[in-house]
Design a protein around this motif. Structure first.
Motif, PDB file in Angstrom:
ATOM      1  N   LEU A 173     -23.693  -0.456   3.729  1.00 59.75           N
ATOM      2  CA  LEU A 173     -23.663  -1.846   3.277  1.00 59.75           C
ATOM      3  C   LEU A 173     -24.854  -2.142   2.369  1.00 59.75           C
ATOM      4  O   LEU A 173     -24.701  -2.782   1.318  1.00 59.75           O
ATOM      5  CB  LEU A 173     -23.684  -2.793   4.480  1.00 59.75           C
ATOM      6  N   ALA A 174     -26.044  -1.669   2.763  1.00 56.23           N
ATOM      7  CA  ALA A 174     -27.238  -1.900   1.947  1.00 56.23           C
ATOM      8  C   ALA A 174     -27.080  -1.273   0.570  1.00 56.23           C
ATOM      9  O   ALA A 174     -27.386  -1.908  -0.450  1.00 56.23           O
ATOM     10  CB  ALA A 174     -28.469  -1.332   2.653  1.00 56.23           C
ATOM     11  N   LEU A 175     -26.579  -0.040   0.519  1.00 54.51           N
ATOM     12  CA  LEU A 175     -26.389   0.627  -0.767  1.00 54.51           C
ATOM     13  C   LEU A 175     -25.366  -0.113  -1.625  1.00 54.51           C
ATOM     14  O   LEU A 175     -25.535  -0.246  -2.847  1.00 54.51           O
ATOM     15  CB  LEU A 175     -25.929   2.069  -0.543  1.00 54.51           C
ATOM     16  N   PHE A 176     -24.313  -0.634  -0.985  1.00 56.25           N
ATOM     17  CA  PHE A 176     -23.283  -1.384  -1.721  1.00 56.25           C
ATOM     18  C   PHE A 176     -23.865  -2.683  -2.277  1.00 56.25           C
ATOM     19  O   PHE A 176     -23.622  -3.037  -3.433  1.00 56.25           O
ATOM     20  CB  PHE A 176     -22.105  -1.688  -0.802  1.00 56.25           C
ATOM     21  N   ILE A 177     -24.648  -3.399  -1.453  1.00 54.73           N
ATOM     22  CA  ILE A 177     -25.233  -4.667  -1.917  1.00 54.73           C
ATOM     23  C   ILE A 177     -26.189  -4.414  -3.073  1.00 54.73           C
ATOM     24  O   ILE A 177     -26.162  -5.132  -4.088  1.00 54.73           O
ATOM     25  CB  ILE A 177     -25.957  -5.382  -0.763  1.00 54.73           C
ATOM     26  N   TYR A 178     -27.050  -3.404  -2.941  1.00 55.97           N
ATOM     27  CA  TYR A 178     -27.970  -3.091  -4.041  1.00 55.97           C
ATOM     28  C   TYR A 178     -27.195  -2.749  -5.316  1.00 55.97           C
ATOM     29  O   TYR A 178     -27.587  -3.152  -6.421  1.00 55.97           O
ATOM     30  CB  TYR A 178     -28.877  -1.918  -3.657  1.00 55.97           C
ATOM     31  N   SER A 179     -26.109  -2.024  -5.174  1.00 56.29           N
ATOM     32  CA  SER A 179     -25.297  -1.666  -6.343  1.00 56.29           C
ATOM     33  C   SER A 179     -24.709  -2.908  -7.001  1.00 56.29           C
ATOM     34  O   SER A 179     -24.731  -3.046  -8.232  1.00 56.29           O
ATOM     35  CB  SER A 179     -24.171  -0.713  -5.929  1.00 56.29           C
ATOM     36  N   LYS A 229     -29.747   5.175  -5.426  1.00 56.11           N
ATOM     37  CA  LYS A 229     -31.115   5.638  -5.675  1.00 56.11           C
ATOM     38  C   LYS A 229     -32.136   4.591  -5.238  1.00 56.11           C
ATOM     39  O   LYS A 229     -33.146   4.905  -4.587  1.00 56.11           O
ATOM     40  CB  LYS A 229     -31.289   5.963  -7.158  1.00 56.11           C
ATOM     41  N   TYR A 230     -31.861   3.325  -5.570  1.00 55.43           N
ATOM     42  CA  TYR A 230     -32.779   2.247  -5.210  1.00 55.43           C
ATOM     43  C   TYR A 230     -32.846   2.073  -3.690  1.00 55.43           C
ATOM     44  O   TYR A 230     -33.926   1.956  -3.116  1.00 55.43           O
ATOM     45  CB  TYR A 230     -32.331   0.939  -5.868  1.00 55.43           C
ATOM     46  N   GLY A 231     -31.686   2.066  -3.034  1.00 50.71           N
ATOM     47  CA  GLY A 231     -31.656   1.899  -1.580  1.00 50.71           C
ATOM     48  C   GLY A 231     -32.350   3.037  -0.864  1.00 50.71           C
ATOM     49  O   GLY A 231     -33.069   2.812   0.129  1.00 50.71           O
ATOM     50  N   TRP A 232     -32.154   4.258  -1.344  1.00 49.77           N
ATOM     51  CA  TRP A 232     -32.820   5.407  -0.730  1.00 49.77           C
ATOM     52  C   TRP A 232     -34.333   5.305  -0.895  1.00 49.77           C
ATOM     53  O   TRP A 232     -35.105   5.649   0.013  1.00 49.77           O
ATOM     54  CB  TRP A 232     -32.301   6.705  -1.343  1.00 49.77           C
ATOM     55  N   HIS A 233     -34.775   4.806  -2.063  1.00 48.18           N
ATOM     56  CA  HIS A 233     -36.207   4.616  -2.293  1.00 48.18           C
ATOM     57  C   HIS A 233     -36.770   3.565  -1.340  1.00 48.18           C
ATOM     58  O   HIS A 233     -37.877   3.742  -0.798  1.00 48.18           O
ATOM     59  CB  HIS A 233     -36.451   4.199  -3.738  1.00 48.18           C
ATOM     60  N   VAL A 234     -36.036   2.480  -1.129  1.00 48.15           N
ATOM     61  CA  VAL A 234     -36.481   1.435  -0.196  1.00 48.15           C
ATOM     62  C   VAL A 234     -36.623   2.009   1.212  1.00 48.15           C
ATOM     63  O   VAL A 234     -37.620   1.762   1.905  1.00 48.15           O
ATOM     64  CB  VAL A 234     -35.491   0.251  -0.189  1.00 48.15           C
ATOM     65  N   LEU A 235     -35.642   2.798   1.649  1.00 50.54           N
ATOM     66  CA  LEU A 235     -35.691   3.408   2.979  1.00 50.54           C
ATOM     67  C   LEU A 235     -36.877   4.364   3.095  1.00 50.54           C
ATOM     68  O   LEU A 235     -37.630   4.316   4.091  1.00 50.54           O
ATOM     69  CB  LEU A 235     -34.386   4.151   3.260  1.00 50.54           C
ATOM     70  N   PHE A 272     -32.126  -5.384   2.373  1.00 50.96           N
ATOM     71  CA  PHE A 272     -33.361  -4.840   2.961  1.00 50.96           C
ATOM     72  C   PHE A 272     -33.298  -4.879   4.483  1.00 50.96           C
ATOM     73  O   PHE A 272     -33.635  -3.899   5.170  1.00 50.96           O
ATOM     74  CB  PHE A 272     -34.558  -5.637   2.446  1.00 50.96           C
ATOM     75  N   LEU A 273     -32.842  -6.007   5.037  1.00 44.87           N
ATOM     76  CA  LEU A 273     -32.725  -6.117   6.496  1.00 44.87           C
ATOM     77  C   LEU A 273     -31.680  -5.151   7.036  1.00 44.87           C
ATOM     78  O   LEU A 273     -31.813  -4.641   8.155  1.00 44.87           O
ATOM     79  CB  LEU A 273     -32.360  -7.557   6.881  1.00 44.87           C
ATOM     80  N   SER A 274     -30.637  -4.878   6.252  1.00 46.84           N
ATOM     81  CA  SER A 274     -29.608  -3.940   6.686  1.00 46.84           C
ATOM     82  C   SER A 274     -30.188  -2.537   6.818  1.00 46.84           C
ATOM     83  O   SER A 274     -29.875  -1.801   7.766  1.00 46.84           O
ATOM     84  CB  SER A 274     -28.446  -3.937   5.678  1.00 46.84           C
ATOM     85  N   ILE A 275     -31.054  -2.168   5.868  1.00 46.73           N
ATOM     86  CA  ILE A 275     -31.714  -0.855   5.941  1.00 46.73           C
ATOM     87  C   ILE A 275     -32.654  -0.798   7.139  1.00 46.73           C
ATOM     88  O   ILE A 275     -32.711   0.202   7.865  1.00 46.73           O
ATOM     89  CB  ILE A 275     -32.470  -0.570   4.624  1.00 46.73           C
ATOM     90  N   ILE A 276     -33.404  -1.881   7.369  1.00 50.85           N
ATOM     91  CA  ILE A 276     -34.308  -1.919   8.524  1.00 50.85           C
ATOM     92  C   ILE A 276     -33.514  -1.802   9.817  1.00 50.85           C
ATOM     93  O   ILE A 276     -33.893  -1.056  10.737  1.00 50.85           O
ATOM     94  CB  ILE A 276     -35.135  -3.223   8.524  1.00 50.85           C
TER      95      ILE A 276
END
Length: 461
Positions: free
Chosen positions: A124-130, A342-348, A392-396
């Protein structure tokens, strides 16, 4: 109150969405493998006397699952038959095993059921960032274009930085924008490249600065240098009463020269420290009575003004977007997915790397509960920031849930991996005790985090 309600609404909406989809991940895999789900609830429903705690509940015809909403908005749960979880339903476990129970399924199916929630949150986080990149693009002010440079604190100046330095990058690469990534890069750098008075040069650093100290210090290690120029004046405030106007520049406060808005905020910070020690209303009034010198069309004027109890003069300063031209990188629909991943993986990766600070004294003090999380949302409704914070909260949520702590998904995954490797299933008694221990750890962490919020609100942290 309006700001509080806006932030509260954003927080509840984001958490509700994340919890619903997280539990939906468990639900999907459970149903996929023929495991019965007894209850699927948004929010918790602790019983209060004769009330079962459900605001809404219903059970579709020919369904084994009761759906509902509890009264306590701290999460949600998916009660899977034949599994020891936070409900501690040991009575069901004493009954003969059934084919539709979690405990009778192969270990690999149980593993997928347990990681279902984490998997959904991460995807979900990766989809939202996209979708953020597709709809809004990536807008930022290049750090190298900030021609006024930066304002540094005492520690930074001890390493060789000077006010007005333009930051370019480190030995690992160029800076993109002013962000947490920039701070992280400086903390790990052995060399920072800058422009000073038109000349490029480098500053050597130890390569192991404490990121948390850099971010938390007052003033911060580095900030964009902003002129002390009025952008707008708020009606019926001290600034309005002395006739401050758009374009005026604050040049001194209480006989201290001001060369930037950063210096103005530092002076207000010193007044705040003095105000905290005031014992009487007279002392408070004396501290709040301030002499302001401002320039208009090159001519200085002086005014004495009483700041508000919050030490506000009542104006907004010009922002970065008024000085510099932001750039926007746009993405097509299909381009946005690899960029979002790529952005979501960097955030994680950045979040995981920063976890080391949690195990320090200052890091423990930095833990925040629901109040701290809610304050991350903007004071005005902004869909861009709402979705960015939700991702961000989804990744956390995904990362925290996969930690190998009993009572979390990661704890169950750990025991399942043990079973798959050793071919031995942990005993029911062990699982119950582990669940109690894990639940206790979670309650303790929640108490500490929310206590920190209260202490910060009271001014003790």
């Amino acid at each position: 109150m309006e700001i509080f309600l806006i932030r509260l609404l954003q927080f509840i909406l984001a958490i509700s969405l994340l919890v619903l989809l997280h539990e939906g991940g468990h639900f999907f895999f459970a149903k996929l493998f023929g495991v019965r789900v007894d209850k699927f609830y948004m929010f918790f429903d602790p019983r209060i006397w004769k009330w079962d705690g459900s605001i809404i509940k219903f059970k579709p015809k020919n369904s084994d699952t009761q759906y509902g909403m509890g009264w306590l908005p701290l999460g949600g749960y998916c009660k899977i038959a034949g599994m020891i979880d936070e409900s501690f339903d040991t009575e069901q476990m004493k009954q003969p095993e059934q084919a539709w129970e979690f405990r009778t399924k192969p270990a690999w199916q149980r593993l997928l059921i347990m990681i279902g929630g984490v998997l959904v949150n991460f995807l979900l986080a990766l989809f939202i960032y996209s979708m953020i990149l597709f709809y809004w693009g990536d807008t930022y002010i290049p750090l190298k274009d900030m021609s006024l440079g930066m304002k540094f604190n005492r520690e930074a100046k001890a390493y060789g930085f000077q006010d007005g330095d333009i930051l370019l990058g480190t030995e690992k690469g160029a800076f993109k924008e002013f962000s947490a990534d920039m701070f992280r890069a400086i903390s790990e750098a052995s060399r920072v490249d800058i422009i000073r008075q038109g000349k490029q040069m480098s500053i050597n650093l130890p390569g192991e600065l404490n990121l948390l100290d850099m971010l938390k210090s007052e003033p911060a290690f580095v900030r964009p240098l902003l002129p002390s120029q009025v952008d707008s004046v708020i009606a019926h405030t001290p600034a309005d009463k002395i006739g401050l106007q758009k374009g005026d520049k604050i040049v001194a406060i209480n006989n201290h020269a001001i060369d930037s808005h950063n210096e103005y905020l530092d002076e207000i910070g010193r007044l705040s420290d003095m105000l905290a020690l005031a014992k009487t209303s007279a002392d408070s009034l004396k501290i709040r009575t301030t002499t302001i010198v401002y320039a208009r069309d090159g001519v200085n004027d002086t005014a004495q003004v009483v700041l508000t109890p919050e030490l506000l003069l009542g104006f907004t300063n010009i922002g970065l977007n008024s000085i510099y031209q932001p750039v926007t990188k746009e993405y097509g629909f299909f381009e946005s997915f690899p960029a979002g991943i790529k952005y979501g993986w960097h955030v994680l990766a950045s979040y995981v790397d920063d976890m080391k600070y949690v195990f320090t004294a200052e890091g423990a003090k930095s833990l925040g509960g629901f109040g701290a999380i809610g304050s991350l949302f903007p004071p005005m409704w902004d869909w861009y920031m709402f979705w960015k914070m939700t991702a961000f909260l989804s990744i956390i949520l995904a990362f925290m849930n996969i930690l190998p702590i009993p009572a979390l998904d990661g704890g169950h995954v750990l025991f399942l991996l043990y079973e798959m490797i050793t071919r031995r299933k942990p005993s029911e008694e062990f699982m119950v005790r582990a669940e109690y221990v894990g639940f206790g750890i979670l309650i303790l962490l929640m108490v500490v985090a929310n206590l920190n919020d209260i202490l910060r609100w009271l001014g003790y942290m």
